[in-house]
Every structure is written in structure tokens, then in C-alpha cells.
Design an enzyme around this catalytic site. Structure first.
Site, short mmCIF file in Angstrom:
data_model
loop_
_atom_site.label_atom_id
_atom_site.label_comp_id
_atom_site.label_asym_id
_atom_site.label_seq_id
_atom_site.Cartn_x
_atom_site.Cartn_y
_atom_site.Cartn_z
CD GLU A 34 56.14 39.69 45.61
OE1 GLU A 34 56.60 40.64 46.26
OE2 GLU A 34 56.19 38.52 46.02
CD GLU A 82 59.66 35.96 45.08
OE1 GLU A 82 59.42 36.23 46.28
OE2 GLU A 82 59.91 36.83 44.23
#
Ligand code: P53
Length: 479
Positions: A177, A377
């Protein structure tokens, strides 16, 4: 008719080393950026301290003690029927300072044992190389990823672990990320993504563009190297995708949405296409940012495109330019502000719950890159209540996951998206990244520990455990 997922679909669960392992000083491990983050609370940011300060509570030091309990936890994962388990390698277990010449055998052995245990139980490890825990020494001495020396340190670390585990791990992701830091506004993201603390008066956005580009260069070198180590490796990026809708059909809202998304796409555009996108080059020019890169680095970007796009999806956002609407101002487009979407509800932490947004993202990304996608996720952070008999009735979590899985199925069946797998976040309760809380729970396995660090650490099954177990056994058929 029962609709099934592709035959080899990777149903799994996801975690990150610093949020579960603990054992922060075991077997020669060095200090990482995550070790100097205190516990915040819902709405209160974590403090980043200078080294470890006596008397402060650092929830990642022990986390859920997976370091010592992984064998029994993996038994539970096997019972769930997980086909894949996503975790990360703690960089400072392998290179305690980050710039060491030799790796630390104690750390390497730990992951040998962990991966063996997973494989023995029929679970494929899916491994992130850098998930929010850069060695602290690399901040202290080099200032983090603003410094190009970190490219070489990262490549050396990756080379060591990819070589060591070449017959045990097939699925890799480089950085977790890194697009979350994009606007330079969050101290926590700059710290965890890049080991950066801003200096007084510097242009934060420019610093983050430089760090981000350095990370993208490092990632591309690792992709190329990984394919040389084992041509069967599947190496991906890992992005946080938060689709930001145009709040109204006013044309400037549409344009604002495009500009906001550019900032989020920059990272995966480079990862997937191997070049710096035109909109970013224009932006740097306009802002007079002198981002450094050379011909050798541009070639590395071209030669190290990722095999798949791994991403997290939790929520969507909305942007508007309409004067009458409320929101907080952003700089991506004139008069643009982020506004609350009135059509969807939010979690207790204010995260918008939007299952259809997942299908939107799957389409946007697949159209853009035409590479396999992997949802690594997704999940629902909530306050769970443990009943007197030990049960946790987390129907809300089942509903959240079910609704998202239904949208995945539509994206595959109706839109033709190539989706490799789904590893919901925090399959076992863990330390929240954003707030450092234990009580923002995502798991299907409950861990007895509270926000202050008290509890027996005992594991127990929530209702969602049985539900997910059945879903995997039926390859995605949702009840
Ligand atoms: P916590 C924001 C938006 C999307 C994903 O977060 C994010 C964030 C964090 O600011 O991070 C991922 O624990 C991250 C995990 C993290 C998870 O989301 O704050 O990759 O490490 O735990 C959930 O609820």
C-alpha cells in the site's frame, strides 16, 4: 444454480508480521519502524517516538505472540480450510539494521520453519516483503526512502529471502500500500511506508513523490531479480484501492474524481506499465518538483513490471465541487472536497461499507491493466462481544464478507475479471495498524487481549469461522 469460483481460487486469510508476531527482540531481530509506534485509539493517531521510550505502551512488541504460537494457529487455519495465508517477512529479522552485510540466520530460520509448517498443512504462503516495518536504523542513518541508498538495501534483502525460500514461496508482493502515503499529509503513512519523518518547512508532497518513485524503482528491480531466481514466481504489487466517486453528475465532479484517482493510480500505473504516467510528469513540471531519476532507473521500471495486481479494498469515497455540499477540501482539483456518500453506511471507525464498490474497483483495475487481480485484504473491523459461554456472534462480519464475495462473483461471472484469490484481512484478531488497538477486530478467530495489552492470548472461534469454513468447502457458495 450454485455459482462456483474458479477451480484453483486461492481462498485464504491475511495478516502482516508486525501486527501478529511479537517477539520483537528475538533471535537477533533489529528494531523496526513499527516498534516505536504507541497505541492510539479510535480516532486518535498513534505516536511515533524517538527510539523506545520507558513507560510507553507499544502494542506490536508482543502483538498476538504468533512468533511462539504459529503452529497451533496454523492448525486452526487448516481447520478453516485456508488454501493461502498472506503474511509478510519482518525485514529487521533478516537484516537487523537494514544495511548489514550478512543476513541474520536466526531470522531466516524462523521463516523457514513457518513456511514449512504452512506447506505441511497444505497452505500456500503469500508473502509481502515490506509491510510497514522498515528497519529503524535505515531511518536514523539514511532518512528512510527519501534516500536512494535504500533501493540497494531493499534489493539485497529481497535477493536473500527470495533465494532462500525459492522452493517454498511462489506468490510475492513487494511493498504494501505505498499509494496510501500519496499526498504526504499523513505522518503515520510516511513513517510506515517510507521510514520518513518530515523536516520543518519541507514540501511533503515532493518528498513523498521522491520516496514513492524510489520504492517503485526498488520494486521493479526485485521483480526482475525474482524472475531470475525462479521463473515460476508470481510477483505482484499491493495497492490500497479506495474508489472515489463523483458525488453528482456535474461535469466538474466527474473531472475531480478522475484527478483524485490519478493520485491513487500513480503507483500501480508504474508497477504495471513500467513507466511514469503522463499526468504525473505534467504535475511535477507544473509544481516545479525536481524528482530525481536516471536512464538506468527508467529501464529498471520497464523491465520489472508486476505479474499481478494485489490490492486491499475496504471502502469508497466521494468527491464534489458543488458549493452547497459539505466536505473537507483537497488540492487535486479546483473547489474539490471529499464528502460523505449519503447512500452508504460506515463502520464504527467511519469506514464506508460499500460492497458494490469492490466490483467497481475490480472492473476499473482489470480494464486498466488486464493483469490477474488478487484481493489480499478486505474485512470488517468491529467491536466484538464475547458471550459468557465464550461465543462471539459476529453476524455483521459475515454479512460484510458475504456481500463482498457476491460482488466478486459478479465481477468474475458477468464482467470477465480474472481474479486469483481472496485473503480477508485479519483472519485472526491482530493489532490494528491505524490505531494500534486490539479491539478493532477483524478476525474469524478471537484473541483474548485488550487495548491495554491485558489478556490470556487464548484463541477461540467466532461464528464467522464456521461460515467461512463452509464457504471455502463449497468453493465460494455463499449461504
Ligand atoms: P486498520 C487505509 C485504507 C486502506 C487500507 O487497517 C489501509 C489503511 C490504513 O490506513 O491499511 C491496511 O488496522 C493495511 C493493514 C491494516 C488494514 O488496512 O487501521 O494494509 O496493515 O491493518 C486495516 O483497521
Amino acid at each position: 444454480m450454485k455459482k462456483k469460483f474458479p477451480e484453483h481460487f486461492l481462498w485464504g486469510g491475511a495478516v502482516a508480521a508486525h501486527q501478529i508476531e511479537g517477539g520483537y527482540d528475538q533471535q537477533g531481530r533489529g528494531l523496526s519502524c513499527a516498534d516505536v509506534m504507541t497505541a492510539g485509539s479510535n480516532g486518535v493517531e498513534r505516536e511515533i517516538t524517538h527510539g523506545i521510550v520507558e513507560g510507553k505502551y507499544y502494542p506490536n512488541h508482543e502483538a498476538i505472540d504468533f512468533y511462539h504460537r504459529y503452529k497451533s494457529d496454523i492448525r486452526l487455519f487448516k481447520e478453516l480450510g485456508l488454501k493461502a495465508f498472506r503474511t509478510s517477512i519482518s525485514w529487521s529479522r533478516i537484516f537487523p539494521n537494514g544495511d548489514d552485510h550478512e543476513p541474520n540466520e536466526g531470522g531466516l530460520q524462523f521463516y523457514d520453519d513457518l513456511f514449512d509448517e504452512l506447506l505441511k498443512n497444505g497452505i500456500e504462503p503469500v508473502i509481502t516483503l515490506s509491510h510497514f516495518e522498515i528497519p529503524y536504523h535505515l531511518y536514523e542513518v539514511y532518512g528512510g526512502f527519501r534516500n536512494k541508498k535504500l533501493i540497494d538495501f531493499f534489493v539485497r534483502y529481497a535477493q536473500v529471502v527470495m533465494h532462500r525460500y525459492k522452493d517454498k514461496v511462489k506468490y510475492w508482493m513487494t511493498f504494501n500500500e505505498i499509494n496510501n502515503q500519496a499526498d504526504g499529509q499523513s505522518d503515520l503513512h510516511a513513517w510506515t511506508n517510507s521510514a520518513i519523518q518530515f523536516e520543518e518547512g519541507e514540501n511533503r508532497e515532493a518528498v513523498i513523490f521522491q520516496a514513492g518513485l524510489n520504492e517503485l524503482i526498488a520494486s521493479s528491480k526485485v521483480v526482475k531479480l525474482g524472475h531470475e531466481i525462479n521463473p515460476d514466481f508470481q510477483i505482484g504489487c499491493m495497492m490500497a484501492y479506495v474508489p472515489v466517486y463523483a458525488y453528482t453528475c456535474q461535469p466538474t465532479d466527474q473531472m475531480a474524481s478522475i484527478k483524485v484517482m490519478h493520485r491513487r493510480y500513480f503507483y500501480s500505473d508504474v508497477h504495471a506499465r513500467g513507466r511514469i504516467p503522463h499526468y504525473i510528469l505534467k504535475y511535477w513540471e507544473k509544481k516545479q518538483y525536481h524528482i530525481e531519476y536516471n536512464a538506468e532507473e527508467l529501464q529498471a521500471l520497464r523491465e520489472g513490471c508486476v505479474d499481478f495486481i494485489g490490492f486491499s479494498y475496504y471502502m469508497s469515497g466521494a468527491v464534489t465541487t458543488v458549493d452547497e455540499l459539505d466536505g473537507h477540501d483537497i488540492t487535486d482539483f479546483p473547489h474539490a472536497k471529499m464528502s460523505q456518500n449519503p447512500y452508504i453506511k460506515s463502520s464504527d471507525w467511519g469506514w464506508a461499507i460499500d460492497p458494490v464498490g469492490l466490483r467497481v474497483v475490480l472492473n476499473l483495475i482489470y480494464e486498466r491493466y488486464e493483469k490477474p487481480l488478487f484481493i489480499v485484504e478486505n474485512g470488517f473491523g468491529a467491536y466484538d462481544q464475547k458471550m459468557a459461554d465464550g461465543a462471539v456472534h459476529d453476524r455483521y462480519r459475515i454479512d460484510y464478507l458475504k456481500q463482498h464475495i457476491e460482488q466478486m462473483q459478479k465481477a468474475i461471472d458477468e464482467d470477465g475479471v480474472d481474479l486469483m484469490g481472496y485473503t480477508p484481512w485479519g483472519i485472526i484478531d491482530l493489532v490494528s495498524f491505524g490505531s494500534g488497538e486490539m479491539e478493532k477486530r477483524y478476525g474469524m478467530i478471537y484473541v483474548d487481549k485488550d487495548n491495554q495489552g491485558h489478556g490470556s492470548l487464548a484463541r477461540s472461534k467466532k461464528d464467522s469461522f464456521e461460515w467461512y469454513k463452509n464457504l471455502i468447502a463449497e468453493n465460494g457458495w455463499t449461504k
